[in-house]
Design a protein around this motif. Sequence first.
Motif, PDB file in Angstrom:
ATOM      1  N   ALA A  63       4.357   6.855  -3.221  1.00 48.11           N
ATOM      2  CA  ALA A  63       2.953   6.658  -2.841  1.00 48.11           C
ATOM      3  C   ALA A  63       2.140   6.022  -3.961  1.00 48.11           C
ATOM      4  CB  ALA A  63       2.331   7.994  -2.443  1.00 48.11           C
ATOM      5  N   HIS A 115       2.013   6.683  12.196  1.00 46.10           N
ATOM      6  CA  HIS A 115       2.630   5.359  12.368  1.00 46.10           C
ATOM      7  C   HIS A 115       4.111   5.477  12.717  1.00 46.10           C
ATOM      8  CE1 HIS A 115      -0.748   2.827  11.294  1.00 46.10           C
ATOM      9  NE2 HIS A 115      -0.959   3.516  10.172  1.00 46.10           N
ATOM     10  N   SER A 170       0.843  -1.198   0.000  1.00 46.28           N
ATOM     11  CA  SER A 170       0.000   0.000   0.000  1.00 46.28           C
ATOM     12  C   SER A 170       0.876   1.244   0.000  1.00 46.28           C
ATOM     13  CB  SER A 170      -0.892   0.012   1.251  1.00 46.28           C
ATOM     14  OG  SER A 170      -0.105   0.228   2.419  1.00 46.28           O
ATOM     15  N   ARG A 221      -3.912   7.342  11.441  1.00 45.03           N
ATOM     16  CA  ARG A 221      -3.722   6.330  10.408  1.00 45.03           C
ATOM     17  C   ARG A 221      -2.652   6.694   9.382  1.00 45.03           C
ATOM     18  NH1 ARG A 221      -9.275   7.161  10.457  1.00 45.03           N
ATOM     19  NH2 ARG A 221      -9.153   8.170   8.409  1.00 45.03           N
ATOM     20  N   GLY A 222      -2.214   7.963   9.371  1.00 46.18           N
ATOM     21  CA  GLY A 222      -1.266   8.416   8.354  1.00 46.18           C
ATOM     22  C   GLY A 222       0.159   7.951   8.604  1.00 46.18           C
ATOM     23  N   THR A 223       0.994   8.119   7.602  1.00 42.27           N
ATOM     24  CA  THR A 223       2.403   7.735   7.712  1.00 42.27           C
ATOM     25  C   THR A 223       3.067   8.422   8.891  1.00 42.27           C
ATOM     26  OG1 THR A 223       2.553   7.435   5.317  1.00 42.27           O
ATOM     27  CG2 THR A 223       4.615   7.746   6.502  1.00 42.27           C
ATOM     28  N   ASP A 234      -3.381  11.645  10.025  1.00 39.75           N
ATOM     29  CA  ASP A 234      -4.676  11.263   9.472  1.00 39.75           C
ATOM     30  C   ASP A 234      -5.457  10.471  10.519  1.00 39.75           C
ATOM     31  OD1 ASP A 234      -6.763  10.877   7.705  1.00 39.75           O
ATOM     32  OD2 ASP A 234      -5.795   9.214   6.647  1.00 39.75           O
ATOM     33  N   ASN A 244       0.749   3.653   2.081  1.00 41.30           N
ATOM     34  CA  ASN A 244       1.203   3.905   3.452  1.00 41.30           C
ATOM     35  C   ASN A 244       2.429   3.068   3.780  1.00 41.30           C
ATOM     36  OD1 ASN A 244       0.386   5.827   5.250  1.00 41.30           O
ATOM     37  ND2 ASN A 244      -1.090   4.559   6.322  1.00 41.30           N
ATOM     38  N   GLU A 245       2.411   1.799   3.415  1.00 35.93           N
ATOM     39  CA  GLU A 245       3.532   0.915   3.715  1.00 35.93           C
ATOM     40  C   GLU A 245       4.798   1.383   3.002  1.00 35.93           C
ATOM     41  OE1 GLU A 245       2.397  -3.015   2.659  1.00 35.93           O
ATOM     42  OE2 GLU A 245       1.058  -3.286   4.373  1.00 35.93           O
ATOM     43  N   ARG A 261      -0.728  10.966   2.721  1.00 34.29           N
ATOM     44  CA  ARG A 261       0.098  10.007   3.457  1.00 34.29           C
ATOM     45  C   ARG A 261       1.098  10.703   4.369  1.00 34.29           C
ATOM     46  NH1 ARG A 261      -3.457   6.533   3.299  1.00 34.29           N
ATOM     47  NH2 ARG A 261      -4.142   6.010   1.196  1.00 34.29           N
TER      48      ARG A 261
END
Length: 300
Positions: free
Chosen positions: A223, A243, A197, A238-240, A235, A199-200, A231
């Motif tokens: 991205a 994390h 993804s 949940r965003g980069t 978020d 994000n990953e 990203r």
Amino acid sequence: MKRNIPDSIVVAGHRDYDVLHAIAGDILRRAGDQAALAARVPAMLRCCVDDVIMTPKTGRRAYEKLEKTEKTYIGTRVEIELRAMLNLPRGRLDTVILGHDVDIKHTMGSNWMIPTEAVGHPCILVAADEPRAVCYLGLVVARPDYLTHGQNKDAKKSVSAEGFANIYWLLRDHPYPPNFWRTIPPEAVESIFAGRSGNERMMSLFREVQRVPITRDVVEAVAQQRDFMRRIRSDNGRGTRDHLAREGILLLSGQYDAPLIASLGLARCTGSEFISCRPDSQSEADLAAQHGIAVDLSPN
């Protein structure tokens, strides 16, 4: 480009000095000065190459992956961009400078191909060396005795080994922005693009490449999504950025986090660049907190 380029013999008294020195002076005047030329030409070349590679759309990351027609187009693009940068008019060849018909030639290889119509005329020679991240800008009068005897199927000739000494250099072995993907280990590139993804992949990018400014174009390429800037932002956890903070890594924006970037002693970022780092101490984490960014040092 050739590694062993002879020193230029185009000095006062050389048969081409007066015309090339005058053309060089006009180019410098149009660019602003030597410093401006040295800054603008490398940036222009990097843009011309990257815009054809089109990493975000094609997934390609190197000049070597381009089709032959695309490589040819880079030369056309450089000609157009250089004329625009210097506000040069169109001419019977590529442009006219101080009344001289001038051809513009570009190469990503070790030499230039001079067409028959340019023989006897001044030429602007532009080159970009991707592996070494250096560029060149020179002037030569394309005299027959400066060119090779052999020619390709289009009757174009190259500058001979002896002819190189007759080039008047404005930029030689001058640094230009490297292809980002050449600056990091191949295993890091593989790890970044292994993510399934956006994000990953983004998280992997900023884990693998820390304390180095990363451009918006690189972020978009990694991205591979329409709203790629999402990203970068927080978020709702949940965003980069969120994390990475939980992993103990700060992801900072040159536009919004410049004071913190400076306080941490990181490399200066432009407003469209980003940089990540893992704080080395609790004091650095506290500094981030003072700027409104919480980072978890427990992973250390």
